[in-house]
Enzyme design. Structure first.
Site, PDB file in Angstrom:
ATOM      1  N   SER A  36      52.754 -18.549  37.903  1.00  0.00           N
ATOM      2  CA  SER A  36      53.118 -19.631  38.824  1.00  0.00           C
ATOM      3  C   SER A  36      54.572 -19.998  38.553  1.00  0.00           C
ATOM      4  O   SER A  36      55.129 -19.644  37.497  1.00  0.00           O
ATOM      5  CB  SER A  36      52.208 -20.847  38.572  1.00  0.00           C
ATOM      6  OG  SER A  36      52.709 -22.006  39.186  1.00  0.00           O
ATOM      7  N   TYR A  91      48.240 -27.520  33.193  1.00  0.00           N
ATOM      8  CA  TYR A  91      48.328 -26.348  34.068  1.00  0.00           C
ATOM      9  C   TYR A  91      49.580 -25.543  33.731  1.00  0.00           C
ATOM     10  O   TYR A  91      49.539 -24.313  33.617  1.00  0.00           O
ATOM     11  CB  TYR A  91      48.348 -26.788  35.529  1.00  0.00           C
ATOM     12  CG  TYR A  91      48.428 -25.649  36.518  1.00  0.00           C
ATOM     13  CD1 TYR A  91      47.285 -24.952  36.899  1.00  0.00           C
ATOM     14  CD2 TYR A  91      49.641 -25.281  37.090  1.00  0.00           C
ATOM     15  CE1 TYR A  91      47.351 -23.903  37.816  1.00  0.00           C
ATOM     16  CE2 TYR A  91      49.724 -24.236  38.002  1.00  0.00           C
ATOM     17  CZ  TYR A  91      48.576 -23.557  38.365  1.00  0.00           C
ATOM     18  OH  TYR A  91      48.649 -22.517  39.274  1.00  0.00           O
TER      19      TYR A  91
END
Length: 256
Positions: free
Chosen positions: A147, A160
């Site tokens: 990501s 995250y």
């Protein structure tokens, strides 16, 4: 020559977390290029349905499988059964992922554990179960899905970011260990795409405006814009590329 380099026709690919969202787009992309794709998810019935949909749309062979990627023993058993039934996959796409948002000081232990299990431990479990067979064969492609948060942090998603940072570094470590077996391990880190997981973000006018302003391309990404990078990393064109993290983010991580 170019067609041969990027040709993945007939190659067997397991894509975890591919019954919906980003993983589904990746599975469809590989299938559209002739790969024999194994769709994976937790709900076997929905996985079977989606596998059928992809097969009808692309005309390629598509299989369905279900197992809990956060369970090490179940994963090992499922991968062994998969190899017995279909053979050793040429391609593994570790896509299964989860998001939970909360201010850092309010983040629960259960949510932390869930993110670590789904975003990081599952990648280790599936790869550990599958790469020995790839190593014995002497070839393989592993693509981990990171990501922009592999590189950049943002409020309410610190855990995250930690998991996706871990994905990026685990990719490098895997590459170091597996390159000698002709296994290339790389990471694709998408920018902001309109997935179901971040529906609350792209439906928020102020956040939507922030993404468009923060991204040099001035827009969100489209799922099909990930397919070219994925096919490249799955093909012979990337035979000397390993341990890399490729950001597909419209330039977001390149600017301040």
């Amino acid at each position: 020559m170019t067609k041969t380099l990027f040709d993945i026709n007939g190659r067997l690919a397991l894509v975890t977390g591919s019954s919906r969202g980003l993983g589904n787009a990746l599975a469809r992309g590989l299938s559209s290029q002739g790969a024999h794709v194994i769709v994976h998810g937790r709900d076997l019935e929905s996985v079977k349905e989606e596998a059928l949909n992809i097969a009808q749309e692309t005309g390629a062979n598509v299989e369905a499988i279900s197992f809990d990627v956060t369970d090490a023993r179940a994963t090992q058993q499922a991968v062994e059964a998969l190899i017995d039934q279909f053979g050793v996959p040429d391609i593994l796409v570790n896509n299964a992922g989860l998001q939970r948002r909360a201010p850092f000081n309010e983040y629960s232990t259960s949510d932390w554990d869930a993110l670590i299990a789904t975003n990081l431990s599952s990648l280790f479990y599936v790869s550990r179960a599958l790469t020995p067979a790839m190593s014995e064969r002497g070839s393989g492609k592993v693509i981990n899905i990171g990501s922009v948060q592999s590189k950049l942090a943002r409020e309410t998603i610190a855990p995250y970011s930690a998991t996706k940072g871990g994905v990026a570094l685990l990719t490098q470590g895997m590459a170091a260990d597996l390159a000698r077996f002709n296994i290339q391990v790389n990471c694709i880190s998408p920018g902001y795409f309109k997935t179901k997981m971040n529906t609350a973000l792209w439906q928020n006018p102020s956040f939507n405006q922030w993404v468009e302003k923060r991204t040099p391309a001035q827009r969100w990404g489209h799922f099909d814009e990930l397919v070219g990078t994925l096919v490249y990393l799955c093909s012979d064109a990337s035979s000397f590329v390993s341990g890399q993290n490729i950001f597909v983010d419209g330039g977001m991580t390149s600017v301040v």
